[in-house]
Design a protein around this motif. Structure first.
Motif, mmCIF file in Angstrom:
data_model
loop_
_atom_site.group_PDB
_atom_site.id
_atom_site.type_symbol
_atom_site.label_atom_id
_atom_site.label_comp_id
_atom_site.label_asym_id
_atom_site.label_seq_id
_atom_site.Cartn_x
_atom_site.Cartn_y
_atom_site.Cartn_z
ATOM 1 N N ILE A 125 0.937 -1.103 0.082
ATOM 2 C CA ILE A 125 -0.005 0.110 0.094
ATOM 3 C C ILE A 125 0.912 1.304 -0.086
ATOM 4 O O ILE A 125 0.677 2.203 -0.736
ATOM 5 C CB ILE A 125 -0.932 0.140 1.284
ATOM 6 C CG1 ILE A 125 -1.918 -1.232 1.134
ATOM 7 C CG2 ILE A 125 -1.678 1.594 1.450
ATOM 8 C CD1 ILE A 125 -2.501 -1.437 2.525
ATOM 9 N N ALA A 126 1.867 1.252 0.754
ATOM 10 C CA ALA A 126 2.615 2.631 0.977
ATOM 11 C C ALA A 126 3.465 2.798 -0.446
ATOM 12 O O ALA A 126 3.727 3.797 -0.970
ATOM 13 C CB ALA A 126 3.699 2.238 2.117
ATOM 14 N N ASN A 127 3.934 1.494 -0.982
ATOM 15 C CA ASN A 127 4.707 1.794 -2.094
ATOM 16 C C ASN A 127 3.968 2.416 -3.239
ATOM 17 O O ASN A 127 4.124 2.921 -3.977
ATOM 18 C CB ASN A 127 5.402 0.500 -2.621
ATOM 19 C CG ASN A 127 6.649 0.258 -1.765
ATOM 20 O OD1 ASN A 127 7.304 1.295 -1.048
ATOM 21 N ND2 ASN A 127 7.088 -0.950 -1.204
ATOM 22 N N LEU A 128 2.627 1.625 -3.151
ATOM 23 C CA LEU A 128 1.657 2.070 -4.517
ATOM 24 C C LEU A 128 1.377 3.621 -4.331
ATOM 25 O O LEU A 128 1.225 4.353 -5.152
ATOM 26 C CB LEU A 128 0.409 1.235 -4.235
ATOM 27 C CG LEU A 128 0.377 -0.023 -4.887
ATOM 28 C CD1 LEU A 128 -1.038 -0.789 -4.669
ATOM 29 C CD2 LEU A 128 0.527 0.002 -6.416
ATOM 30 N N ALA A 129 1.128 4.084 -3.020
ATOM 31 C CA ALA A 129 0.931 5.491 -2.813
ATOM 32 C C ALA A 129 2.078 6.364 -3.143
ATOM 33 O O ALA A 129 2.033 7.342 -3.943
ATOM 34 C CB ALA A 129 0.751 5.804 -1.189
ATOM 35 N N LEU A 130 3.326 5.711 -2.878
ATOM 36 C CA LEU A 130 4.603 6.701 -3.164
ATOM 37 C C LEU A 130 4.664 6.669 -4.866
ATOM 38 O O LEU A 130 4.892 7.730 -5.714
ATOM 39 C CB LEU A 130 5.843 5.895 -2.925
ATOM 40 C CG LEU A 130 6.469 6.497 -1.683
ATOM 41 C CD1 LEU A 130 7.837 5.705 -1.341
ATOM 42 C CD2 LEU A 130 6.795 8.217 -1.663
ATOM 43 N N ALA A 131 4.324 5.384 -5.641
ATOM 44 C CA ALA A 131 4.574 5.323 -7.036
ATOM 45 C C ALA A 131 3.362 6.034 -7.793
ATOM 46 O O ALA A 131 3.523 7.069 -8.521
ATOM 47 C CB ALA A 131 4.099 4.078 -7.378
ATOM 48 N N GLY A 132 2.140 6.401 -6.885
ATOM 49 C CA GLY A 132 1.214 7.243 -7.339
ATOM 50 C C GLY A 132 1.581 8.626 -7.214
ATOM 51 O O GLY A 132 1.199 9.438 -8.275
ATOM 52 N N THR A 133 2.362 9.046 -6.497
ATOM 53 C CA THR A 133 2.672 10.341 -6.005
ATOM 54 C C THR A 133 3.763 10.950 -7.132
ATOM 55 O O THR A 133 3.655 11.910 -7.675
ATOM 56 C CB THR A 133 3.397 10.422 -4.522
ATOM 57 O OG1 THR A 133 2.509 10.007 -3.857
ATOM 58 C CG2 THR A 133 3.724 12.001 -4.318
ATOM 59 N N CYS A 134 4.662 9.775 -7.592
ATOM 60 C CA CYS A 134 5.568 10.137 -8.537
ATOM 61 C C CYS A 134 4.837 10.142 -9.780
ATOM 62 O O CYS A 134 5.083 11.264 -10.532
ATOM 63 C CB CYS A 134 6.579 8.839 -8.719
ATOM 64 S SG CYS A 134 7.464 8.574 -7.288
ATOM 65 N N VAL A 135 3.744 9.343 -10.185
ATOM 66 C CA VAL A 135 3.052 9.687 -11.458
ATOM 67 C C VAL A 135 2.304 11.101 -11.616
ATOM 68 O O VAL A 135 2.489 11.744 -12.474
ATOM 69 C CB VAL A 135 1.943 8.502 -11.376
ATOM 70 C CG1 VAL A 135 1.014 8.721 -12.636
ATOM 71 C CG2 VAL A 135 2.697 7.227 -11.752
ATOM 72 N N LEU A 136 1.858 11.544 -10.260
ATOM 73 C CA LEU A 136 1.152 12.852 -10.243
ATOM 74 C C LEU A 136 2.255 13.881 -10.496
ATOM 75 O O LEU A 136 2.085 14.778 -11.273
ATOM 76 C CB LEU A 136 0.664 13.173 -9.003
ATOM 77 C CG LEU A 136 -0.581 12.381 -8.482
ATOM 78 C CD1 LEU A 136 -0.885 12.644 -7.057
ATOM 79 C CD2 LEU A 136 -1.875 12.990 -9.429
ATOM 80 N N LEU A 137 3.613 13.758 -10.140
ATOM 81 C CA LEU A 137 4.477 14.896 -10.351
ATOM 82 C C LEU A 137 4.949 14.880 -11.970
ATOM 83 O O LEU A 137 5.178 15.846 -12.338
ATOM 84 C CB LEU A 137 5.666 14.470 -9.403
ATOM 85 C CG LEU A 137 5.627 15.013 -8.027
ATOM 86 C CD1 LEU A 137 6.548 14.411 -7.307
ATOM 87 C CD2 LEU A 137 5.416 16.457 -7.810
ATOM 88 N N VAL A 138 5.020 13.551 -12.310
ATOM 89 C CA VAL A 138 5.552 13.194 -13.670
ATOM 90 C C VAL A 138 4.541 14.276 -14.596
ATOM 91 O O VAL A 138 4.711 14.652 -15.408
ATOM 92 C CB VAL A 138 5.473 11.805 -14.210
ATOM 93 C CG1 VAL A 138 5.786 11.607 -15.880
ATOM 94 C CG2 VAL A 138 6.857 11.213 -13.524
ATOM 95 N N VAL A 139 3.084 13.782 -14.428
ATOM 96 C CA VAL A 139 2.047 14.486 -15.047
ATOM 97 C C VAL A 139 2.160 16.003 -14.782
ATOM 98 O O VAL A 139 2.201 16.771 -16.058
ATOM 99 C CB VAL A 139 0.793 14.005 -14.356
ATOM 100 C CG1 VAL A 139 -0.441 14.801 -15.344
ATOM 101 C CG2 VAL A 139 0.243 12.478 -14.752
#
Lengths: 147, 436
Positions: A125-139
């Motif tokens: 869960i924590a890693n998915l959240a981090l990955a999601g946060t990275c995706v938001l920044l890339v966007v």
């Protein structure tokens, strides 16, 4: 998507509230709830993970505005893009460390002592959240470049 | 560890300051310098793993559950307009005196500070309620804005305080002890502000005219609207202070009872709940990122030995306790002109806490001291976030007038900070008495 995340994080907050509230009541009436701390850890991780995504989604993270407020619009856009890029670098470093640990400990079948909460799931869960946060920044970076 | 020197740490601190001033997110700047520094000192593999450990530890830390739950409690209270009720009750009791609404604003800020741990939120919410009423009653713009901007800082000191929770986590100090220790400084700070109002009104009675006396029936009605909130606060803060419940449990009880109060007032709608969730999650995420970054940065500072070196340097100077702490206060106030409160706390705690401990002060005392210094930064130009929040509320008043209004309160802040240094018992007496 955002609404679902807010309800998910909010329900985790409610679960945390209920868990500790019942634990206090239980302790004072002589019916202690075993493993309440482990439950709290799990729901706090869920709400915390969602909150990291939410704060990034809404660009609510705290920044020092002393100089950026006095910059020209062009310079400020550059500073914003730099901030996103640096944030992405940090979060990727964090994600790599966290994934490394998760991979290392995957076979260990870590679980909490009393309730057997599987730590692998919490790490996921924590890693998915981090990955999601990275995706938001890339966007956000891509949108900035397009502008 | 060839590169584990104080010079490495100082370069890290310089890079951190540059990143912060360039507008990089505070948590990111702290964390990136921490990871970069650890990579230089220990190697990239160890740095990445340490960062991963800190990340998971922070998200699963039981004590950190305190923070989102207290935030949740505060946002539920926002939704039921608790700030208006608290100010109304104080205004009905004190409004007929000269300067009465200014006293009521301070009391409203202190009361709202007990259900919310943020200076900015306290200033904004109490300001929205109190400022129009003060202007309507003919109060001068300087005393109206100054009182609320300064009073708003009480939100940070009076438990439950977001700053003290963050400090407790990074300094590994009991949050319950910090909350207990903050009670007397919080009360004396409010009394200092009341004294400032008293003196200002004595000098120039026209700036805050007396209003009509509210009949006791109205006063009781106003008090009737806040008794449940007051009882909840008493149970939450009293429970922590007496050691009956942990801060995390108190936060959960506070949140649960806030929901019950909102439901009793028929204001717990689906929209209100959603808004409370959204705001709580957004603010929690902001603080989580800062904490993760700060803990990684603190690890880096710890590995380099900068804090020990700084402690030894200060001890070698033989300044004595008061001069050392006064020096720290001056550095904090100067840095407070550049950095906002949390950045200031997180940057300086790993370095300054060992120095304070070297001259015999406890981590609990230092937590209150640094929070007080942070509060001053909220009303101190050029940053002075509360002043800008107040201007957002009082759009007809220039920032210069607001600053002029807050000056007497700022002066009282300096005196109060000096007293905390001269008489540490103001902070430590209550925790010592209760044996925490």
């Amino acid at each position: 998507m955002k609404t679902t995340l807010i309800w998910l994080g909010g329900l985790a907050l409610l679960a945390a509230t209920l868990t500790d509230f019942l634990a206090v009541i239980g302790r004072h009436v002589g019916v202690p709830i075993n493993g309440s701390i482990e439950l709290m850890q799990a729901v706090v991780l869920l709400s915390g993970s969602v909150s990291l995504v939410m704060a990034t989604w809404d660009d609510a993270h705290a920044r020092v505005h002393l100089l950026t407020e006095r910059m020209t619009p062009a310079l400020r856009s550059f500073a914003d893009a730099l901030s996103d890029l640096v944030s992405l670098a940090f979060l990727l470093a964090l994600l790599s460390g966290s994934l490394w640990l998760a991979a290392d400990l995957w076979g260990g079948h870590e679980q909490s002592e009393l309730l057997g909460v599987p730590w692998a799931a919490l790490r996921l869960i924590a890693n998915l959240a981090l990955a999601g946060t990275c995706v938001l920044l890339v966007v956000r970076l891509a949108q900035g470049l397009r502008r | 560890m060839i590169m584990a020197t104080t010079a490495t740490a100082l370069i890290g601190v310089a890079v951190l300051l540059a990143l912060l001033l360039a507008g990089v997110r505070i948590g990111v700047a702290l964390g990136l310098v921490g990871i970069g520094g650890l990579a230089v000192v220990l190697g990239p593999e160890a740095a990445a793993i340490k960062a991963g450990v800190v990340f998971m530890d922070t998200l699963t830390r039981y004590e950190l559950g305190t923070l989102p739950l207290f935030l949740f409690m505060a946002h539920v209270f926002f939704s039921i307009d608790a700030s208006r009720d608290l100010f109304d009750a104080a205004a009905k009791l004190l409004g007929h005196r000269r300067g009465g609404l200014a006293y009521a604003s301070i009391a409203g800020c202190a009361g709202f500070g007990t259900i919310n741990g943020s200076s900015l939120a306290t200033t904004a919410t109490v300001g929205l309620v109190a400022y129009p009423e003060m202007r309507r009653r003919g109060y001068a713009d300087t005393i109206s804005t100054g009182t609320i901007a300064a009073g708003g800082t009480l939100g940070q000191m009076i438990p439950p305080s977001g700053a003290l929770i963050v400090f407790g986590i990074i300094a590994e100090t009991s949050i319950g002890d910090l909350f207990t220790a903050a009670i007397i400084p919080g009360i004396t700070q409010a009394l200092f502000y009341a004294l400032v109002v008293f003196v200002l009104v004595r000098l120039n009675p026209a700036i805050a005219p007396a209003g009509e006396r509210a009949p006791w029936s109205e006063r009781w009605r106003a008090l009737g609207k806040v008794w449940d909130i007051a009882l909840l606060v008493a149970v939450v803060i009293g429970g922590i202070t007496m050691g009956w419940i942990s801060p995390s449990e108190a936060a959960a009880m506070g949140a649960a009872c806030a929901l019950a109060i909102a439901a009793r007032r028929r204001k717990l709608t689906r929209q209100a709940l959603f808004r409370a969730f959204e705001e709580t999650l957004r603010t929690s995420g902001l603080i989580y990122l800062i904490l993760i970054g700060a803990l990684i940065f603190a690890t880096f500072i710890g590995v380099t030995g900068l804090a020990d070196a700084a402690g030894a340097l200060v001890a070698g100077m033989g300044l004595g306790t008061f001069a050392t702490l006064a020096l720290l206060a001056v550095i904090l106030l100067l840095l407070g002109s550049l950095l906002d409160g949390l950045a200031l706390m997180l940057l300086t705690t790993p370095i300054m806490l060992p120095i304070a401990q070297e001259v015999g002060m406890s981590a609990v005392w230092f937590g209150i001291f640094i929070t007080r210094a942070m509060e001053i930064g909220f009303v101190h130009p050029p940053l002075g976030m509360n002043l800008y929040v107040m201007q957002g509320v009082a759009k007809d008043v220039s920032i210069g007038r607001i600053f002029r209004g807050v000056m007497p309160f700022l002066a009282s802040d300096f005196v109060h900070l000096a007293l905390l240094i001269l008489f540490p018992a103001i902070v430590m007496w209550l925790p010592d008495l209760l044996g925490n």
